[in-house]
Design an enzyme around this catalytic site. Structure first.
Site, PDB file in Angstrom:
ATOM      1  N   GLU A 293       5.534  39.082 -79.355  1.00 13.34           N
ATOM      2  CA  GLU A 293       4.630  40.220 -81.312  1.00 13.34           C
ATOM      3  C   GLU A 293       4.141  40.275 -80.121  1.00 13.34           C
ATOM      4  O   GLU A 293       3.032  39.581 -78.831  1.00 13.34           O
ATOM      5  CB  GLU A 293       4.706  38.277 -81.583  1.00 13.34           C
ATOM      6  CG  GLU A 293       5.269  37.937 -82.258  1.00 13.34           C
ATOM      7  CD  GLU A 293       5.672  38.544 -83.121  1.00 13.34           C
ATOM      8  OE1 GLU A 293       5.221  39.628 -83.725  1.00 13.34           O
ATOM      9  OE2 GLU A 293       7.445  38.515 -83.578  1.00 13.34           O
ATOM     10  N   CYS A 327      -4.734  39.292 -83.121  1.00  8.46           N
ATOM     11  CA  CYS A 327      -4.215  40.756 -82.914  1.00  8.46           C
ATOM     12  C   CYS A 327      -4.314  41.798 -84.801  1.00  8.46           C
ATOM     13  O   CYS A 327      -3.455  42.678 -85.301  1.00  8.46           O
ATOM     14  CB  CYS A 327      -2.537  40.492 -83.241  1.00  8.46           C
ATOM     15  SG  CYS A 327      -2.028  38.876 -84.075  1.00  8.46           S
TER      16      CYS A 327
HETATM   17  P1  NAD Z   1      -2.272  40.305 -72.149  1.00  9.42           P
HETATM   18  O1  NAD Z   1      -1.213  41.749 -72.485  1.00  9.42           O
HETATM   19  O2  NAD Z   1      -3.025  40.977 -70.981  1.00  9.42           O
HETATM   20  O3  NAD Z   1      -1.935  39.169 -71.285  1.00  9.42           O
HETATM   21  C1  NAD Z   1      -0.911  38.660 -71.891  1.00  9.42           C
HETATM   22  C2  NAD Z   1      -0.280  37.990 -71.125  1.00  9.42           C
HETATM   23  O4  NAD Z   1       0.608  37.888 -70.044  1.00  9.42           O
HETATM   24  C3  NAD Z   1      -1.276  37.193 -69.853  1.00  9.42           C
HETATM   25  O5  NAD Z   1      -1.207  35.462 -70.034  1.00  9.42           O
HETATM   26  C4  NAD Z   1      -1.307  37.573 -68.732  1.00  9.42           C
HETATM   27  O6  NAD Z   1      -1.516  37.058 -67.590  1.00  9.42           O
HETATM   28  C5  NAD Z   1      -0.138  38.049 -68.837  1.00  9.42           C
HETATM   29  N1  NAD Z   1       0.177  39.220 -67.807  1.00  9.42           N
HETATM   30  C6  NAD Z   1       0.285  40.278 -68.187  1.00  9.42           C
HETATM   31  N2  NAD Z   1       0.397  40.702 -66.983  1.00  9.42           N
HETATM   32  C7  NAD Z   1       1.250  40.510 -67.136  1.00  9.42           C
HETATM   33  C8  NAD Z   1       3.007  40.674 -65.781  1.00  9.42           C
HETATM   34  N3  NAD Z   1       3.423  42.093 -65.142  1.00  9.42           N
HETATM   35  N4  NAD Z   1       3.501  39.595 -65.984  1.00  9.42           N
HETATM   36  C9  NAD Z   1       3.599  38.856 -66.528  1.00  9.42           C
HETATM   37  N5  NAD Z   1       2.496  38.334 -67.576  1.00  9.42           N
HETATM   38  C10 NAD Z   1       2.106  39.250 -67.371  1.00  9.42           C
HETATM   39  O7  NAD Z   1      -3.017  40.539 -73.530  1.00  9.42           O
HETATM   40  P2  NAD Z   1      -4.113  39.566 -73.391  1.00  9.42           P
HETATM   41  O8  NAD Z   1      -5.014  40.286 -73.137  1.00  9.42           O
HETATM   42  O9  NAD Z   1      -4.041  38.131 -73.451  1.00  9.42           O
HETATM   43  O10 NAD Z   1      -4.047  39.863 -75.088  1.00  9.42           O
HETATM   44  C11 NAD Z   1      -4.182  40.384 -76.665  1.00  9.42           C
HETATM   45  C12 NAD Z   1      -3.177  41.079 -76.946  1.00  9.42           C
HETATM   46  O11 NAD Z   1      -2.178  40.175 -77.920  1.00  9.42           O
HETATM   47  C13 NAD Z   1      -3.620  41.991 -78.028  1.00  9.42           C
HETATM   48  O12 NAD Z   1      -2.856  43.200 -78.004  1.00  9.42           O
HETATM   49  C14 NAD Z   1      -3.130  41.681 -79.420  1.00  9.42           C
HETATM   50  O13 NAD Z   1      -3.168  42.106 -79.886  1.00  9.42           O
HETATM   51  C15 NAD Z   1      -1.930  40.817 -78.507  1.00  9.42           C
HETATM   52  N6  NAD Z   1      -1.336  40.013 -79.849  1.00  9.42           N
HETATM   53  C16 NAD Z   1      -1.111  39.663 -80.475  1.00  9.42           C
HETATM   54  C17 NAD Z   1       0.010  38.487 -81.284  1.00  9.42           C
HETATM   55  C18 NAD Z   1       0.956  38.909 -82.154  1.00  9.42           C
HETATM   56  O14 NAD Z   1       1.125  37.627 -82.819  1.00  9.42           O
HETATM   57  N7  NAD Z   1       1.183  40.183 -82.445  1.00  9.42           N
HETATM   58  C19 NAD Z   1      -0.876  37.462 -81.206  1.00  9.42           C
HETATM   59  C20 NAD Z   1      -2.054  37.575 -80.708  1.00  9.42           C
HETATM   60  C21 NAD Z   1      -2.659  38.044 -79.731  1.00  9.42           C
END
Ligand code: NAD
Length: 541
Positions: A293, A327
């Site tokens: 998501e 989100c």
């Molecule tokens: P992010 O993508 O920066 O990080 C998410 C996770 O991925 C973190 O744990 C991060 O450390 C990890 N990560 C980053 N790079 C990685 C890699 N190369 N390999 C493995 N893991 C990696 O997102 P965020 O800032 O934590 O959250 C915000 C985002 O999440 C927004 O885009 C928001 O819309 C989305 N979100 C979506 C939903 C939904 O249900 N659609 C719900 C909540 C948040």
């Protein structure tokens, strides 16, 4: 083994505590906040049930008061990642062999612990570490976490009930195997409940996980992990490995036994995980399940018949609660010229009235954004709008990061419906409005559908019910969660299963059967009672 078939009834949603001044729950929460503010914690990696203090630490800070350190966490090392993979695979056999009702009982026990004994502990950690106010933390870390745990046990019972038909000379069975290997769970900072569910959904279906929490939500996520352990989760079923995403991702994704990824976060990160998986595809034992998501560019579409006050309240709550870091947060809005003066004036008044600051001050509607990178990113978008001839800031527009990462609730009015801030996810308290001529309603709906690559949430406000229905149909693929006369945030487990398509993810609807089904690989078993004894068929004689 007890082979009874159990009945799980649909649970009730966890009641939301109000925390009114002088209430017992408010006193208990503030006592816990003070306790956490007066000490520091040290968060280890937890692998195979053992704690690892690697010595390579990062700070846990409060976004609204970044000089006040809440503690440190230990970053996982390469060596421990090897251990995490081994321990997830070792735990797989015993965990998947257990009766699913035993697994469900551990989830239900965790729900009880969060509802009672650890309610304030988990909520205070979420408030301080992720800068959520009392209400935002209660509906996330407490209520939604519990709802996911309880509802999933109920939904799993519905899945396990599904069996193929048998006939007089054969017995057919469906065995709901978990995936073969381990699941990599990667959680975002913004919802403690999502972090819990990313693990507990696959785990309930018999899988084991390696959990990489977001670096800015390690404190609440560590508390969750301890609660799961106290609830009876066996060692190695969930392996908690905080640290740098790319380093962890590289090791875990290269393992042939990667069976799935359960992800919530940005579209950019999910795409990069998907690319790595594609490159490694020939090495894997099975095709990994990809459940993600991701981001949103969520809209409010206002019909000329809408009630201006309902629109303004929906927009202000939808766009600025939790500083727009949901989100589902409203970030673009389409308003007819005839309503804009009144809607604008109502919204601007509300924003001027709104207070922002520390989470311990309950007068504050807004708190800080999660970290400095996020603050800078949001301010860059605001600066871009300030410098454009196609936009004007009608409210807010300032930020201050000296004490905490504070960004004003900001409303931008643009003359270009495809303006940058109408299209890109900002993930902060910024709402962009495009005012359309009333007679161009149909074109405006079309523009709304085409403007952004995302398809997560959207809302229409309209007193004309037929018009609302037409708009709902036209925007069929623009949102996976669509609201009529309500803000586009605040989905509740069991009531509005959540997720979107297009660039917003795989739309497997967290908190429902659709998601749980992704974590099983069913095996069909046919037993014949009268096996054939002649190779020829009748037509051949
Ligand atoms: P992010 O993508 O920066 O990080 C998410 C996770 O991925 C973190 O744990 C991060 O450390 C990890 N990560 C980053 N790079 C990685 C890699 N190369 N390999 C493995 N893991 C990696 O997102 P965020 O800032 O934590 O959250 C915000 C985002 O999440 C927004 O885009 C928001 O819309 C989305 N979100 C979506 C939903 C939904 O249900 N659609 C719900 C909540 C948040």
């Amino acid at each position: 083994m007890n082979n009874a078939i159990y009945n799980f009834n649909a649970p009730a949603n966890e009641p939301i505590f109000e925390y009114l001044k002088g209430s017992k729950e408010r006193n208990a929460l503030f006592e816990e906040l003070n306790r956490q503010l007066s000490r520091t914690v040290e968060v280890p990696c937890i692998i195979g049930g053992k704690e690892y203090y690697t010595g390579n630490t990062s700070n846990i800070i409060q976004p609204h008061n970044h000089q006040h350190k809440l503690g440190v966490y230990h970053n996982v090392t390469e060596k421990q990642l090897e251990l995490a993979v081994k321990s997830a695979l070792d735990a797989h056999r015993i965990w998947s062999d257990l009766s699913w009702t035993v697994r469900a009982s551990i989830l239900l026990k965790a729900a009880e612990l969060i509802s009672g004994k650890y309610r304030y502990l988990l909520s205070a950690a979420t408030m301080l570490g992720q800068s959520k106010n009392i209400y935002q933390s209660e509906i996330d870390s407490v209520c939604e976490t519990i709802d996911f745990l309880k509802y999933n046990s109920f939904f799993a019972s519905k899945i396990y009930e599904m069996q193929p038909a048998s006939t007089f000379n054969q017995l057919n069975k469906m065995e709901f195997r978990p995936l073969e290997g381990f699941v990599f769970t990667v959680s975002p900072f913004n919802f403690t409940a999502i972090a819990s569910n990313l693990n507990m959904a696959p785990v309930l279906m018999g899988n084991t996980t390696i959990w990489k929490p977001a670096s800015t939500s390690v404190l609440s996520n560590y508390i969750l992990m301890k609660i799961f352990m106290e609830a009876g989760m066996p060692d190695g079923v969930i392996n908690f490995v905080p640290g740098k995403g790319s380093t962890i991702g590289r090791r875990v994704l290269s393992d042939p036994m990667l069976a799935g990824i359960h992800f919530t976060g940005s579209n950019h990160t999910f795409n990069s995980l998907w690319r790595q998986v594609t490159e490694t595809l020939p090495k894997y034992r099975s095709y990994p399940r990809m459940v993600g998501e991701t981001g949103g560019k969520d809209f409010i579409f206002v019909h000329p018949s809408a009630d201006p006050l309902e629109v303004a309240v929906g927009a202000v709550r939808g766009a600025f609660e939790y500083q727009g870091q949901k989100c589902s947060a409203a970030s673009r809005m389409y308003v007819p010229q005839s309503l804009w003066p009144i809607v604008k004036s109502l919204m601007v008044d509300m924003c001027h009235d709104m207070k922002m600051g520390d989470v311990t001050d309950s007068d504050n509607f807004m708190n800080a954004v999660i970290d400095e990178a996020s603050f800078d990113n949001i301010m860059n978008y605001i600066e871009y709008a300030k410098n454009s001839t196609e936009a004007q800031i009608i409210c807010g527009g300032n930020g201050n990061k000296s004490t905490g990462f504070f960004v004003d609730a900001t409303i931008i009015e643009t003359t270009n419906p495809y303006f940058k801030t109408m299209e890109e996810e900002i993930f902060g308290p910024v709402l962009t409005v495009w005012v359309y001529p009333d007679q161009k309603l149909t074109e405006a709906v079309d523009i709304c559908d085409k403007t952004s690559p995302y398809g997560l949430t959207g809302a229409v406000f309209s007193r004309d019910r037929v018009a609302a229905s037409v708009i709902c149909e036209k925007l069929r693929y623009a949102a996976g969660n669509f609201y009529i006369n309500d803000k586009p945030t605040g989905a509740i487990v069991g009531l509005q299963p959540f997720g979107g398509s297009r660039a917003s993810g795989t739309n497997d609807k967290a908190g429902g059967e659709f998601n749980l089904i992704r974590w099983i690989s069913p095996r069909t078993i046919k037993e014949t009672f009268r096996p054939a004894t002649e190779y020829k068929y009748g037509y051949m004689n």
